[in-house]
Design an enzyme around this catalytic site. Structure first.
Site, mmCIF file in Angstrom:
data_model
loop_
_atom_site.group_PDB
_atom_site.id
_atom_site.type_symbol
_atom_site.label_atom_id
_atom_site.label_comp_id
_atom_site.label_asym_id
_atom_site.label_seq_id
_atom_site.Cartn_x
_atom_site.Cartn_y
_atom_site.Cartn_z
ATOM 1 N N LEU A 63 0.647 -1.344 -0.167
ATOM 2 C CA LEU A 63 -0.175 0.182 -0.214
ATOM 3 C C LEU A 63 0.965 1.378 -0.074
ATOM 4 C CD1 LEU A 63 -3.032 -0.043 -0.285
ATOM 5 C CD2 LEU A 63 -3.138 0.294 2.273
ATOM 6 N N CYS A 64 2.081 1.123 0.736
ATOM 7 C CA CYS A 64 3.027 2.387 0.652
ATOM 8 C C CYS A 64 3.413 2.625 -0.576
ATOM 9 C CB CYS A 64 4.010 2.290 1.663
ATOM 10 S SG CYS A 64 4.831 0.688 1.630
ATOM 11 N N THR A 65 3.408 1.941 -1.411
ATOM 12 C CA THR A 65 3.912 1.804 -2.771
ATOM 13 C C THR A 65 3.149 2.547 -3.581
ATOM 14 O OG1 THR A 65 5.563 -0.061 -2.872
ATOM 15 C CG2 THR A 65 5.098 0.919 -4.826
#
Lengths: 459, 531
Positions: A241-243
């Site tokens: 998700l952070c990507t």
């Protein structure tokens, strides 16, 4: 298989010398030929003997397979009526197996037409199972294909028990697991604990992707089953998700952003319809916007569809190979006319042509086809809910497990009344609910009809 | 639906270029048997431009039981199989044009003319289905002489065969299943060196930046440091490579958290080994291409240009230019990606100059495609069928058989090569008797099959012995214990049992393989079977 001789004896003459000979094309042998002649390579001679081949008594000059036992009496189920399913139906029709049922939940899409050859442009939107059955029944009047438009889970175990053989052309792991568990669950045992052969229904499972594919034979409780090979199909990993949210680098990340984060924000009530050109266009345009923001090249409509719909490239040739291999196995299982596949064949056609056949060994503690009691060592302070999460996210990959002990019900997912009644147990610790070393029975919607035995030991 | 393109699922395999190649091709099927029609079905569905079906047979009831593209109507006069099969095949896909030709006898067709007619304005590919040996030899020779690709497909009882025969093929688009990235860390291009230097000392970076340095940069910098401490040498022994991996880990600040350092360690080999193109390999390809007058001028030009490039750059190949995904901040990743892309563009431009202003018509896409596959170039030369049947090539086959016997999991009797030899024996039988073994001559008064077919077994066994003798295989262990084992006529019995039976499932499998190979020959993508 008879040759008509012309009045003059056929000689060894070179056909290219002088006047070319009149050669009636000699009649080739057929399936009837194979079934009426003994073979040194019949089923009983193979590594997975299924039965003893008894050649049919002299075949009268009939060419119809319509009355040829055991093919005429066999009832075969085809699961899936898509790329593999269409081929399977054709192959069965051309192999003298006339009682066939086919089940599929899907309707026809234009992108099916490059390989699902029982469908035409005018069929787009119609039921796959119904169209496929109608086409085969018309082209091959000796066939009676019955169509079921619906999910495999809608059919009771007795439905599956009514077939001699089940051939699966499914396109996802979950459905295969359910089908496998259901059919394996049909096997009964006698007093000695041996499986009753009359309750064993072979499953022949095929799959393809691009130029590669595989076909396998599953004899419930005898060979490895689908669940034994679950490790070979790791759960699909999505992008972190952070990507997606913070450090996108690839066009796929931009597409994931648009579909996973932006869409629900913009349309909280509406689920993304991957078949709707409008919805897909929206996602594509948002993804493109984001990619421009970050200077990332490569967002196209085609890539957008590929990512969202998890499209697997598909062509007619690979489907033809795998399906025909599957029906060939069905033919051998029903007639014993040759050696059965033992048990798994891989096919790779992108670089040269390679095939590798091997025995897929049973997994010692397979929850479906062995009766092994699994032991789990857990902290006594773990809550029941945490145990359920482990059963879902761990190796067993269950969907919605229910648990009982010999004396009480710990948690039931269904029916609603029972769920409500047992809900309070979810927050209780295992120490409160169980003794160390106690055995639980686990049931799950993924593994229909299967009871899994679990022994819990406290650390 | 999300798209209206019915070819979407296959475009993802061979792209618009491959699709166009299909559309520009005519496929000529000779004999519409089940294996033949199944092959053609898998070419009609993906949109081959044109099909032609040539056959001398009339439809029978038996045909319809095993061939999906044949219908038999007892109430109608029997129709030519070419006509029926053609109609039912074309009906699968309105994009496909075509025609059929019913001939009195396939033996009397002028194949030179036939091939010339259908290759006049288009690319032609021939499919020979279930063809008796004499005819097959004639047609394959004519195809070879006219540089037309041909695929033989045959179903024979429970076995089947696919054989490709094509003019020399340049494999310039193999699409390997996995490739190592072309990061050029051992001999980096100037812009890459400049960028890595501009980052300065990794130890001076703030935590967040440190954990987002792309792994190629980490590997380059660490390998430079390693060289400084090791006499300007990169890791080469096993121990040195292990040490280098440890060195990478030591240089990370928080090993558990710095995914980029994990990636660096996993890809450590890229710091000291590089993909290369061997000039002598390219020279040999050029020789083959030039020697065979069939090679396209494009192929020769591209290979010559590549040699020039290699010479100008000390053996360095043009850069691929693609960067795999990796842990990095967006800005650094995009920047690094741009550097690789730009260098690849420069190399491509230089290669284009070497392609010169010849009379050869070549598109930018051709050159770009060639560049992208520069590490996997091959030219495949296929032996003609004629040569296969004339020549004795014991060494190759003996070696293959020895491999088969060496495999503890291979069941000897299932070795495909044995069945190939058996089929060759059936061909010899056919040349002798104008029929295949096991096809029984039936008296009108006696419809019993009984043991008549077994009379052929002895003769077939002799033919098997003859094939083994001709190919000098009689001393091979596997052959001695199977095909030639005393009192063991299993193979001959089984092959005679088949009587060249048309079993649909087998026809469908070989039809699938044959059509897949045809697609590779037509699109020039992936790696075709040889042979």
């Amino acid at each position: 298989m008879s040759t008509k001789r012309t009045a003059s004896e056929m000689t060894n003459g070179d056909p290219n010398e002088g006047e070319p000979m009149e050669i009636d094309h000699p009649k080739r042998g057929s399936l009837l030929t194979l079934l009426s002649r003994p073979s040194p390579f019949a089923s009983e001679s193979g590594a997975l003997p299924m039965g003893e081949f008894e050649p049919m008594v002299a075949v009268a000059p009939t060419t119809s397979l319509a009355n040829v036992e055991p093919l005429a009496a066999a009832k075969v189920l085809v699961v899936g009526s898509g790329g593999l399913g269409c081929e399977l139906l054709k192959d069965l029709a051309m192999s003298g197996i006339s009682s066939v049922e086919v089940i599929d939940l899907d309707t026809i899409d234009v992108t099916n037409l490059n390989r699902q050859f029982l469908f035409r442009q005018t069929d787009v939107g119609s039921s796959k199972a119904k169209c496929a059955a109608a086409f085969i029944n018309k082209r091959c009047p000796w066939m009676t294909v019955v169509a079921h438009h619906g999910t495999i889970q809608d059919k009771p175990p007795s439905f599956y028990a009514s077939f001699n053989c089940i051939i699966s052309g499914l396109d996802n792991v979950e459905a295969r697991r359910w089908l496998n568990a259901t059919v394996c669950g049909l096997v009964q045992f006698d007093e000695d604990g041996d499986p009753d052969p009359t309750t064993i229904i072979p499953i022949i499972d095929g799959g393809t992707e691009g130029f590669s594919g595989q076909a396998r034979v599953i004899l419930p409780r005898i060979t490895s089953c689908f669940e034994c090979s679950l490790d070979a199909f790791p759960p699909q990993r999505s992008f972190p998700l952070c990507t997606i949210a913070e450090t996108p680098r690839r066009p796929e990340h931009c597409i994931a952003y648009a579909s996973i984060l932006q869409w629900p924000k913009e349309f909280p009530e509406k689920k993304l319809d991957t078949d709707s050109p409008d919805d897909m266009k929206w996602v594509y345009e948002k993804a493109l916007e984001r990619s421009k923001q970050y200077n990332i090249p490569g967002v196209t409509y085609m890539l957008t569809m590929g990512v969202i719909k998890n499209i697997i490239p598909a062509v007619a040739s690979t489907n033809a190979i795998v399906s025909a291999a599957c029906v060939n196995e069905a033919l051998k299982l029903l007639t014993f006319c040759s050696q059965t596949l033992n048990t798994y064949m891989m096919y790779m056609g992108s670089s040269g042509v390679y095939s590798h056949t091997f025995v897929y060994e049973k997994k010692d503690d397979c929850p479906v086809c062995t009766s092994t009691v699994r032991t789990m060592k857990l902290s006594r302070h773990l809550s029941l809910n945490q145990l359920l999460q482990e059963l879902k996210n761990g190796d067993l990959r269950l969907q919605s497990p229910s648990l009982t002990t010999a004396t009480k019900t710990l948690y039931m997912q269904k029916p609603p009344a029972l769920e409500k009644a047992t809900r309070a147990n979810l927050d209780k610790t295992l120490a409160v609910l169980l003794e160390s070393g106690e055995e639980l029975t686990v049931t799950d919607s993924m593994l229909e009809n299967i009871n899994l035995s679990l022994r819990i030991e406290f650390e | 639906m999300a798209t209206t393109d019915k070819y979407d699922r296959q475009l993802r395999l061979w792209g618009a270029k491959g699709q166009k190649a299909l559309g520009d091709t005519t496929v000529l099927l000779i004999r519409a048997t089940a294996a033949g029609t199944e092959t053609l079905k898998n070419l009609v569905l993906p949109g081959v431009g044109n099909i032609v079906v040539v056959d001398d047979a009339i439809v029978t009831e038996e045909d319809a039981a095993s061939n999906f593209f044949v219908i038999f109507d007892a109430k109608q006069p029997a129709k030519p199989r070419a006509e029926v099969a053609f109609e039912l095949l074309q009906e699968l896909n309105p994009d496909v044009q075509g025609s059929y030709q019913h001939v009195d006898s396939l033996q009397r067709v002028n194949y030179e003319e036939l091939l010339a007619t259908h290759s006049a304005n288009t690319n032609l590919l021939v499919i020979c289905a279930d063809m008796e040996p004499a005819l097959l030899m004639e047609i394959s020779s004519k195809c070879a002489a006219a540089s037309i690709a041909m695929v033989q497909v045959q179903s024979y009882g429970m076995i089947g065969l696919v054989r490709t025969q094509a003019p020399p093929l340049a494999i310039f688009d193999p699409k390997p299943a996995s490739t190592t990235p072309d990061l050029r860390l051992v001999t980096p291009f100037p812009a890459l060196v400049e960028y890595c230097n501009s980052i300065g000392d990794l130890e001076a970076l703030a935590d967040h930046e440190h954990s987002h340095v792309p792994y190629p940069v980490i590997l380059y910098k660490l390998s430079q440091q390693y060289k400084a401490e090791h006499n300007d040498q990169l890791p080469s022994t096993y121990q040195e490579k292990q040490d280098f991996r440890a060195y990478i880990k030591d240089n990370s600040r928080k090993w558990d958290m710095e995914v980029n350092y994990h990636e660096a360690q996993n890809n450590a080999y890229l710091a000291y080994s590089e993909k290369t193109v061997d000039s002598s390999h390219v020279e040999s390809l050029l020789q083959q291409a030039t020697a065979s007058s069939m090679s396209s001028p494009t192929t020769i030009t591209l290979l010559q240009a590549l040699l020039q490039f290699l010479n100008a750059h000390n053996g360095q190949a043009p850069l691929q230019g693609t960067l795999p995904d990796m842990t990095a901040s967006t800005a650094t990743y995009v920047h690094l990606q741009q550097l690789y892309h730009d260098q690849a563009q420069r190399d491509l431009a230089e290669l284009t100059v070497y392609c010169g202003t010849t009379t050869v018509t070549m598109t930018d896409e051709d050159i770009r495609g060639f560049c992208a596959n520069v590490f996997d170039l091959e030219i495949v030369v296929m032996r003609s069928l004629q040569d296969e049947y004339d020549a004795t090539m014991p060494q190759e086959i003996v070696e293959d058989l020895q491999c088969a016997t060496g495999d503890p999991y291979e069941i000897p009797e299932q070795t495909p090569l044995l069945w190939y030899l058996g089929l060759r024996a059936c061909y010899l039988f056919h040349l002798d008797r104008q029929r295949y073994p096991g096809m029984v001559l039936v008296d009108s008064s006696d419809s019993s099959d009984a043991a008549d077919w077994e009379q052929d077994v002895d003769l077939l066994q002799q033919k098997i012995q003859q094939v083994c003798l001709d190919l000098q295989l009689t001393n091979c262990d596997l052959i001695q214990t199977t095909l030639l084992a005393a009192n063991n006529r299993k193979f001959a019995l089984e092959l005679a049992r088949y009587a060249n039976a048309e079993i649909h499932t087998i026809a469908s499998v070989v039809g699938g393989v044959a059509s897949q190979e045809a697609v590779k020959l037509i699109t020039g993508q992936y790696v075709p079977l040889n042979n």
